[in-house]
Motif scaffolding. Structure first.
Motif, PDB file in Angstrom:
ATOM      1  N   GLU A  65      43.080  45.688  50.426  1.00  0.00           N
ATOM      2  CA  GLU A  65      41.959  45.191  49.636  1.00  0.00           C
ATOM      3  C   GLU A  65      41.815  43.695  49.867  1.00  0.00           C
ATOM      4  O   GLU A  65      42.775  42.934  49.759  1.00  0.00           O
ATOM      5  N   GLU A  66      40.608  43.243  50.163  1.00  0.00           N
ATOM      6  CA  GLU A  66      40.349  41.824  50.366  1.00  0.00           C
ATOM      7  C   GLU A  66      40.151  41.127  49.015  1.00  0.00           C
ATOM      8  O   GLU A  66      39.676  41.724  48.059  1.00  0.00           O
ATOM      9  N   SER A  67      40.482  39.838  48.967  1.00  0.00           N
ATOM     10  CA  SER A  67      40.302  39.053  47.755  1.00  0.00           C
ATOM     11  C   SER A  67      38.818  38.926  47.423  1.00  0.00           C
ATOM     12  O   SER A  67      37.975  38.773  48.305  1.00  0.00           O
ATOM     13  N   THR A  68      38.496  39.002  46.119  1.00  0.00           N
ATOM     14  CA  THR A  68      37.106  38.876  45.662  1.00  0.00           C
ATOM     15  C   THR A  68      36.941  37.691  44.722  1.00  0.00           C
ATOM     16  O   THR A  68      35.901  37.558  44.077  1.00  0.00           O
ATOM     17  N   THR A  81      42.584  29.813  33.233  1.00  0.00           N
ATOM     18  CA  THR A  81      41.236  29.859  33.796  1.00  0.00           C
ATOM     19  C   THR A  81      41.098  31.132  34.616  1.00  0.00           C
ATOM     20  O   THR A  81      41.918  31.401  35.493  1.00  0.00           O
ATOM     21  N   ILE A  82      40.061  31.924  34.311  1.00  0.00           N
ATOM     22  CA  ILE A  82      39.817  33.169  35.042  1.00  0.00           C
ATOM     23  C   ILE A  82      38.425  33.097  35.650  1.00  0.00           C
ATOM     24  O   ILE A  82      37.442  32.802  34.963  1.00  0.00           O
ATOM     25  N   HIS A  83      38.336  33.378  36.950  1.00  0.00           N
ATOM     26  CA  HIS A  83      37.087  33.305  37.687  1.00  0.00           C
ATOM     27  C   HIS A  83      36.464  34.695  37.828  1.00  0.00           C
ATOM     28  O   HIS A  83      37.142  35.722  37.699  1.00  0.00           O
ATOM     29  N   ALA A  84      35.195  34.704  38.127  1.00  0.00           N
ATOM     30  CA  ALA A  84      34.527  35.963  38.456  1.00  0.00           C
ATOM     31  C   ALA A  84      35.212  36.584  39.663  1.00  0.00           C
ATOM     32  O   ALA A  84      35.555  35.895  40.621  1.00  0.00           O
ATOM     33  N   ARG A 136      39.603  47.675  40.103  1.00  0.00           N
ATOM     34  CA  ARG A 136      39.316  47.112  41.421  1.00  0.00           C
ATOM     35  C   ARG A 136      37.808  47.031  41.675  1.00  0.00           C
ATOM     36  O   ARG A 136      37.295  46.029  42.173  1.00  0.00           O
ATOM     37  N   GLN A 137      37.095  48.107  41.295  1.00  0.00           N
ATOM     38  CA  GLN A 137      35.646  48.109  41.493  1.00  0.00           C
ATOM     39  C   GLN A 137      34.988  47.061  40.609  1.00  0.00           C
ATOM     40  O   GLN A 137      34.060  46.352  41.047  1.00  0.00           O
ATOM     41  N   ALA A 138      35.466  46.938  39.381  1.00  0.00           N
ATOM     42  CA  ALA A 138      34.911  45.938  38.463  1.00  0.00           C
ATOM     43  C   ALA A 138      35.141  44.531  39.011  1.00  0.00           C
ATOM     44  O   ALA A 138      34.264  43.662  38.929  1.00  0.00           O
ATOM     45  N   ARG A 139      36.305  44.298  39.603  1.00  0.00           N
ATOM     46  CA  ARG A 139      36.591  42.993  40.207  1.00  0.00           C
ATOM     47  C   ARG A 139      35.648  42.740  41.381  1.00  0.00           C
ATOM     48  O   ARG A 139      35.108  41.637  41.536  1.00  0.00           O
ATOM     49  N   ARG A 140      35.426  43.766  42.199  1.00  0.00           N
ATOM     50  CA  ARG A 140      34.492  43.607  43.322  1.00  0.00           C
ATOM     51  C   ARG A 140      33.085  43.289  42.826  1.00  0.00           C
ATOM     52  O   ARG A 140      32.318  42.597  43.502  1.00  0.00           O
ATOM     53  N   ASP A 141      32.748  43.806  41.643  1.00  0.00           N
ATOM     54  CA  ASP A 141      31.421  43.575  41.067  1.00  0.00           C
ATOM     55  C   ASP A 141      31.325  42.233  40.344  1.00  0.00           C
ATOM     56  O   ASP A 141      30.291  41.929  39.731  1.00  0.00           O
ATOM     57  N   GLY A 142      32.409  41.443  40.368  1.00  0.00           N
ATOM     58  CA  GLY A 142      32.364  40.109  39.784  1.00  0.00           C
ATOM     59  C   GLY A 142      32.945  39.993  38.397  1.00  0.00           C
ATOM     60  O   GLY A 142      32.840  38.936  37.757  1.00  0.00           O
ATOM     61  N   LEU A 143      33.576  41.055  37.883  1.00  0.00           N
ATOM     62  CA  LEU A 143      34.186  40.989  36.560  1.00  0.00           C
ATOM     63  C   LEU A 143      35.429  40.101  36.595  1.00  0.00           C
ATOM     64  O   LEU A 143      36.185  40.097  37.572  1.00  0.00           O
TER      65      LEU A 143
END
Length: 539
Positions: free
Chosen positions: A240-243, A273-276, A439-446
Motif C-alpha cells: 500500500e502506498e502512503s496517502t 497533528t493528523i493530516h488528511a 484503508r479505503q477511508a484513508r485513501r479517500d482523505g480521511l
C-alpha cells in the motif's frame, strides 16, 4: 476433558452443533473460530453458565453435569474472563478469598496458601498488594491465582493477551508452561494466531457452530489456520502506498487534564497533528491516558487547559453533538457503554449519534423509514450477519455489533475517524473488513486517530505511532522500522523513547509470512471473537 455431541439451540439459532474434541491432561489446548462460531456459548457450557441441549462432558473419564459455575469449580474447571473480575480497592488476598472463604479462611492460612501457589507456579504475587496499584499483567496473574486457589485442574483463558504488551505476553506464556509442567490443563481462546501457534499443543477449529478439525500447531501456519476458520482461501497481500497529505484535519495543542489519583495529570501536554489521508496510531498500556484523550477530543471531557482544533476551528469547548455534526466519527472502546442500546433494535441503533442527520431525520422528527432502509444498506454493505434489522443489538455477536457501529459511523462522510480498539474481539473476516474500510477511508482523505492494544495492528495500519506513558507522549515511531517488542518496551518505560525511536528494529515483524499484514489492501489475520455477554447466546 472430553466433549461429545455438544449441541445448544436458541430461538432461530443453533449456536453449537455436535461439537466434540478431547483435551489431554497437562497441555495447552487452543480453540479458534470466527464471530458467531459458537466458542462463547461452548465456554459458557463448560463453566456451567449454559446447559447443553444434547451431548456430554467428561473430566478425567467421569461424566459431569454442570448446572452452575459452582458445579464447574467442583469439577475442577476454572475460567479467567477477558475482562478482569477484580475489585481495585481490595488487596490481592481479599480478591482471591472473596466467595471462597470456607477453603482457608480470610487470614494467615489464606495468605500462606496464596504465597504457596504463587511460588509454585512462578506468579510473583504479593497477597497484601492493593490491586489498584498493580499493572495489567499482574492483574491477570491474580485471576489465574484465583482459579488455582479454588483447586482448578482445567483453566479456561478467554482472550488472555488482549491487553498485554509483548513482554507481558511472554511472561504469561512462561506461566502457562509452568502450569503444564505441574499437570494442569489450559483451554486457550485467542484471536492472535501467531500466539496460538506459539503456546498451544493442540488447536481445535470451530466454524459455524461445529467442530472442523483438531490440528497439531507444528503442521500448520497462521494463514492455513485462518483459512480453516473461514472455510476458504485468503487473498494474497499487496503493498500500500502512503496517502498522507499536507492538509491538517485534527490538531491538539498542549492538552492537560488534571484529576489523577496520585496528583499527577491524567493528560500532560498532549500535542498531536493528523493530516488528511493519515492514520496516526497511539500505543500504550491501558490506563495511561489514551481513553481520556479520546474523551477530550470527542467533547465528553473538558480539558483543564490546551486546545483541540478541527481544521482551523477551535472545538475545545464544543458539545459532543456539535463535534459529531462537524464530521468527527467515533468508534468507542466500550461498544456496550458508548455505542449501542443493547435492548433496542438494530435500526434504532443506526440512528444513535446521528439523530439530527439524514436519512435518520426529516426536519425536527425522526425518519424511521429512512433509518430502516439505511440499516438494510449497512447490513448488506458491511456484512452484518443478522436475520433482521428488528432484532435487538444484544442478539449480535461482538464482531457483528462492531461492524454495525463502523457502518453507521462511515455513513456520514466524516472528516476524522477516532477509532479506539476497532478490531478488539472480532474474527478473521470482520477484522480484515475493518482494515479494508480504514484503508479505503484513508485513501479517500480521511484522517484517522487509531488507539489499539494490538501492536501488530498499529504497526500494520499506521503512518506514524506515538507512545503514551503516564499521560505524556514519550516517543514517535516509524511503523516500517519499529518492532512490537520495541513498542512494548517504550509503553512500559523499559526503554527510553529516544533510544527506541532512533534505533530502527532490523527484525520488524513480517506478518505476511504467516498471515497478510494489515498494511496490505487484502490483508487479514486470524482472530477469535468473544460474542456479547448480553447476546442471545448469553441469555
Amino acid at each position: 476433558m472430553e466433549l461429545e455431541g455438544i449441541t445448544k439451540r436458541f430461538p432461530g439459532v443453533v449456536a453449537n452443533k455436535d461439537i466434540g474434541f478431547k483435551v489431554r491432561s497437562g497441555t495447552v489446548h487452543a480453540l479458534v473460530g470466527e464471530n458467531g462460531a459458537g466458542k462463547s456459548t461452548l465456554m459458557k457450557i463448560l463453566y456451567g453458565v449454559q446447559r447443553p441441549d444434547e451431548g456430554s462432558i467428561r473430566v478425567d473419564g467421569r461424566e459431569v453435569h454442570l448446572h452452575s459455575p459452582s458445579d464447574a469449580i467442583a469439577a475442577g474447571i476454572g475460567m479467567v474472563f477477558q475482562h478482569f473480575q477484580l475489585a481495585d480497592n481490595f488487596t490481592v488476598l481479599e480478591n482471591v478469598v472473596l466467595g471462597a472463604e470456607k477453603l482457608h479462611g480470610i487470614g494467615e492460612s489464606a495468605r500462606a496458601r496464596i504465597r504457596e501457589i504463587s511460588d509454585a507456579y512462578g506468579l510473583d504475587i504479593d497477597p497484601d498488594a492493593l490491586v489498584a496499584d498493580l499493572g495489567v499483567g499482574a492483574r491477570q496473574r491474580i485471576e489465574i491465582l484465583k482459579v488455582l486457589y479454588r483447586n482448578a485442574r482445567v483453566i479456561i483463558l478467554d482472550e488472555p493477551t488482549a491487553v498485554l504488551v509483548p513482554q507481558e505476553v511472554e511472561e504469561l506464556f512462561d506461566n502457562l508452561r509452568g502450569l503444564k509442567a505441574e499437570g494442569l490443563t489450559v483451554l486457550f481462546i485467542s484471536h492472535k494466531l501467531d500466539e496460538v501457534l506459539s503456546v498451544a499443543d493442540s488447536i481445535t477449529v470451530i466454524r459455524r457452530g461445529t467442530t472442523i478439525d483438531t490440528v497439531d500447531p507444528k503442521s500448520v501456519n497462521a494463514r492455513q489456520l485462518a483459512e480453516l476458520m473461514v472455510g476458504s482461501e485468503l487473498p494474497t497481500p499487496q503493498t500500500e502506498e502512503s496517502t498522507v497529505t499536507d492538509r491538517v484535519v485534527l490538531r491538539t495543542e498542549d492538552l492537560v487534564l488534571s484529576g489523577g489519583s496520585d496528583s499527577r495529570n491524567i493528560l500532560d501536554g498532549i500535542s498531536l497533528t493528523i493530516h488528511a489521508g493519515e492514520v496516526l496510531g497511539i500505543a500504550g498500556v491501558e490506563g495511561n491516558g489514551q481513553a481520556e484523550l479520546v474523551e477530550v477530543i470527542m467533547g465528553m471531557r473538558e480539558p483543564t487547559s490546551g486546545l483541540v482544533f478541527l481544521g482551523d476551528t477551535d472545538i475545545s469547548d464544543w458539545h459532543v453533538r456539535e463535534i459529531r455534526e462537524a464530521g468527527v466519527a467515533y468508534i468507542p472502546e466500550d461498544r456496550h457503554r458508548h455505542a449501542l442500546l443493547l435492548e433496542a433494535p438494530l435500526w434504532e441503533n443506526r440512528i444513535l449519534g446521528h439523530q439530527t442527520e439524514e436519512p435518520n431525520a426529516k426536519g425536527a422528527l425522526i425518519n424511521a423509514a429512512g433509518a430502516k432502509a439505511d440499516t438494510e444498506r449497512i447490513i448488506k454493505e458491511y456484512d452484518v450477519r443478522t436475520p433482521s434489522i428488528h432484532v435487538k443489538a444484544a442478539s449480535l455477536s461482538g464482531g457483528n455489533q462492531q461492524k454495525l457501529i463502523i457502518g453507521r459511523e462511515m455513513s456520514h462522510e466524516p472528516k476524522v475517524l477516532v477509532a479506539a480498539h476497532p478490531t478488539r474481539g472480532v474474527d478473521v473476516g470482520a477484522q480484515a473488513g475493518i482494515w479494508d474500510i480504514m484503508r479505503q477511508a484513508r485513501r479517500d482523505g480521511l484522517a484517522v486517530l487509531l488507539i489499539s492494544a494490538d501492536l501488530e495492528e498499529l504497526i500494520g495500519l499506521s503512518d506514524s505511532i506515538h507512545v503514551i506513558l503516564r499521560g505524556r507522549l514519550t516517543g514517535t515511531f516509524d511503523p516500517d522500522t519499529v518492532s512490537a517488542e520495541d513498542l512494548g518496551a517504550a509503553m512500559t518505560g523499559a526503554a527510553s523513547a529516544s533510544e527506541t525511536a532512533t534505533h530502527p528494529a532490523p527484525d520488524a515483524p513480517q506478518i505476511g509470512d504467516a498471515t497478510p499484514s494489515p498494511r496490505s489492501p487484502d490483508a487479514t489475520d486470524g482472530t477469535d471473537d468473544a460474542p456479547s455477554k448480553d447476546s442471545e447466546e448469553g441469555r
